[in-house]
Design a protein around this motif. Structure first.
Motif: not given
Length: 288
Positions: A94-104, A179-192
């Motif tokens: 799951l870690l590899l699938a989610t991180l790889g998908a988020y990159v793509l 806009i709220d200043g969330c980093s890409p990884m922050g968006t991944f963990f908090k939103i996606v």
């Protein structure tokens, strides 16, 4: 309404749709084809005189087959290895699938299409068994659990499914997070990830079943008996006729009980994950 219109309306009412009927019959036949062998295994696992015929109910009811399997100390360690491999492999997958998908789904990333096509290429063309074995050997992973965890963790099909789901997340959420200043990884963990519970459950279940039922990789990469998983140990027990004599209980009864014990964990888990699984199959269903 004219007479002609009345006749046409009656014909439409009398017209029977063939497809739904054929569809129901077809699925009933398929269900019977699937269920009959499973029912035979269940019945024979409770029958002290299990044979090669078909019985709809046990002739001589007994729980001796299950007690023989569950009380056999030699199966405890393989069962624990299966549990550890399933949990670790599912998490890594799951870690590899989610991180790889988020990159793509990062549309502005240079070379995104190149990496996507390279991943899809591996779904069509495979290196083969011998090159994989040589890679494991050169990495000194033979006779370690990593040799069975890593190959199954990298599943491009699951990665593509996860990418399709991520693409269905509204773009406005990404913009608001930025806009709220969330980093890409922050968006991944908090939103996606919070919006992807259904996809995570369905793909996680696929990974878990794959790891739990794995036999081939243990056969190829593992030579130590103490590292065999539950499936491998049960296979050796049945194929080598290493089944204990339980005083009047047919060896087929114990063998069938072993099959049921092997599939029972996910037969119990699946009903609790079914609603997430059904939602996750409709990947990309989140709409803006």
């Amino acid at each position: 309404m004219s007479k002609e219109q009345v006749v046409v309306a009656r014909k439409k009412k009398k017209k029977v749709k063939i497809f739904p009927i054929v569809n129901v019959i077809l699925f009933l036949v398929i269900s019977l084809i699937i269920m009959v062998p499973i029912w035979k295994v269940i019945v024979d696992s409770f029958d002290a005189k299990a044979g090669y015929g078909m019985n709809f109910l046990p002739q001589t009811f007994t729980l001796g087959g299950y007690s023989s399997i569950l009380s056999r100390v030699a199966l405890y360690r393989p069962f624990l290895i299966s549990v550890v491999v399933t949990i670790a492999g599912t998490f890594i997958g799951l870690l590899l699938a989610t991180l790889g998908a988020y990159v793509l789904i990062q549309w502005e990333m240079p070379g995104r299409n190149f990496f996507a096509y390279m991943l899809l290429f591996t779904m069509i063309f495979d290196g083969g068994m011998i090159p994989k074995y040589l890679v494991m050997k050169d990495l000194h992973l033979l006779n370690t659990l990593w040799s069975v965890i890593l190959p199954l963790s990298i599943n491009v099909y699951n990665l593509v499914l996860m990418r399709n789901f991520f693409e269905g997340v509204p773009e406005s959420l990404f913009e608001a997070a930025e806009i709220d200043g969330c980093s890409p990884m922050g968006t991944f963990f908090k939103i996606v990830l919070p919006l992807s519970k259904a996809a995570l459950a369905s793909i996680g279940l696929m990974y878990a079943v794959q790891f739990w039922n794995d036999y081939t990789n243990f056969k190829i990469y593992i030579n130590k008996n103490e590292l065999f998983n539950f499936q491998m140990k049960l296979r050796n027990m049945v194929m080598d006729n290493d089944i204990p004599d339980e005083g009047g209980i047919d060896p087929n009864t114990i063998a069938n009980a072993a099959v049921i014990v092997a599939i029972l964990p996910f037969a119990i888990i699946y009903p609790f994950c079914q609603k997430y699984f059904v939602q996750g199959v409709n990947v990309g269903a989140v709409k803006e």
